[in-house]
Design a protein around this motif. Sequence first.
Motif, mmCIF file in Angstrom:
data_model
loop_
_atom_site.group_PDB
_atom_site.id
_atom_site.type_symbol
_atom_site.label_atom_id
_atom_site.label_comp_id
_atom_site.label_asym_id
_atom_site.label_seq_id
_atom_site.Cartn_x
_atom_site.Cartn_y
_atom_site.Cartn_z
ATOM 1 N N THR A 55 0.556 -1.450 -0.002
ATOM 2 C CA THR A 55 0.016 -0.327 -0.133
ATOM 3 C C THR A 55 0.825 1.487 -0.351
ATOM 4 O O THR A 55 2.280 1.713 -0.098
ATOM 5 C CB THR A 55 -1.075 -0.188 1.385
ATOM 6 N N THR A 88 0.766 4.803 2.169
ATOM 7 C CA THR A 88 -0.002 5.404 3.483
ATOM 8 C C THR A 88 1.112 7.301 2.952
ATOM 9 O O THR A 88 0.104 7.905 4.132
ATOM 10 C CB THR A 88 0.438 4.925 4.334
ATOM 11 N N GLN A 100 -8.980 0.181 1.939
ATOM 12 C CA GLN A 100 -9.262 0.222 3.378
ATOM 13 C C GLN A 100 -9.987 -0.204 4.478
ATOM 14 O O GLN A 100 -9.589 -0.557 5.391
ATOM 15 C CB GLN A 100 -9.821 1.444 3.131
ATOM 16 N N HIS A 134 -4.750 3.909 4.371
ATOM 17 C CA HIS A 134 -4.056 3.888 2.643
ATOM 18 C C HIS A 134 -4.881 3.907 1.982
ATOM 19 O O HIS A 134 -6.092 4.438 1.703
ATOM 20 C CB HIS A 134 -4.507 2.171 3.279
ATOM 21 N N GLY A 175 -3.546 0.281 -3.712
ATOM 22 C CA GLY A 175 -3.313 -0.856 -2.245
ATOM 23 C C GLY A 175 -3.104 -2.180 -3.403
ATOM 24 O O GLY A 175 -4.355 -1.865 -4.628
ATOM 25 N N ASP A 215 3.635 -1.050 3.654
ATOM 26 C CA ASP A 215 3.066 -0.052 3.122
ATOM 27 C C ASP A 215 4.463 0.570 1.991
ATOM 28 O O ASP A 215 5.399 -0.614 2.146
ATOM 29 C CB ASP A 215 3.142 1.308 4.063
#
Length: 463
Positions: free
Chosen positions: A128, A130, A162, A170, A173, A280
């Motif tokens: 992901t 962030t 999310q 996030h 992703g 992340d």
Amino acid sequence: MRPFWLEQALSAESAVNCPPLQGDTEADVCIVGGGYTGLWTAIQLKEQNPGLDVALIEADLCGAGASGRNGGCVLSWSAKYFTLERLFGVEEAVRLVKESERSVRAIGAFCERHGIDAEYRLDGTLYTATSRAQCGATDGVIAALERQGIHSFEKRPPADVQRLAGSTRHLEGWFSPMAASVQPGKLVRGLRRVALQRGVRIYENSAMTGLEEGVPATIHTPGGRIRARRVVLAMNAWMARAFPRFERSVAIVSSDMLITAPRPELLKSIGLTSGVTVLDSRIFVHYYRNTPDGRIMLGKGGNTFAYGGRMLPVFDQPSPYADQLRRSLEAFFPAFAEVPVAATWNGPSDRSVTGLPFFGQMSASGNVFYGFGYSGSGVGPCHMGGQILASLVLGLDNPWTRSPLVNGPLGYFPPEPFRYLGSLLVRNAIRRKERAEDHGWRPRHLDVRLARLAAAAGKADKG
């Protein structure tokens, strides 16, 4: 201090400790190290040659090192494709990605076949972003995987990301089903049980105090000696201290973790109900997952650096970054702000220059083999490491023994004190850069340039 996962595993098993080595003995193969690499190697050897006499020594209890204190994220090498291709070429890179995905599934199949309750869940992984600066960081490697026909990732809409990740932090992703999660301590203790059932002789609380090379080689411990025709050194971060020739091949750096008290209903309310692992796109990533009993485990790499490959006392203590981990937990999961933290811990990770492990033989007699340098991502790849080392020990001619992974270290860090001082300089630049990006600020140009050094050294693999 016993790692949280290992304490859980020990409390759930009825096995007694294997006694330390007392006196002298002989073996066909002696394995030094009772973690994933050593145990997978022992099991692979016995599967291929049941009559082989295999002895394994472990300085503490099996699983007391990295294998019993990692985050339990069973990942493939998909995200490392660019590094694999740069080092080994397209054909070998594609093969290794496929083998790494095969290992993810093979670990689950092994646990099922042998009744190992390692809490294995093949629920995939999310890579992901962030912060806005992280958006698009994974696109390049995904495109390369797609070109080679080994693309298992799907970009999900932000709302789906999310929901699946249980957090609104996030922004984007990519999801792949080719990843799993495990309870690390239960997995390593399960491997120990199977190794014993296969006839492997395991001596716990038997640290190697010396190695005399030759045919046979002699491994010394405080209580005795083992004379073995072949030796496997599966010591991971401890290799750099035991054998000075490897000191510059890895940097010893901590990964720090926390785990909450069980709150299954709260997990359900935020939607984090599967065993998906979430990472992340930082250079020193945040990673987290839930547990079947309703906890959240969250970790972050790249904190404590050890001078000269030393095993620092802090590696066996609660994390000195507990406050920072707690703030990260609350940022991802505001609903968990009042949930107690059950434990924090850390441990030494053997970061290689490339971010990949390396294998080889180190004696003039050609009978001492080693493998380490997993760089904090060894739960899945250690299964491959066992296949590599078993193949080397047995003298096989196969894709593992022909792989460039068996050519030893693929790069070296600068000597001390430059490695240590440089590591701190780069680490602090990364922290400033990512703190600025979290706030939507433009990071300093110098910090951006220094952060690229970590990416070039294999600490990030996004393109």
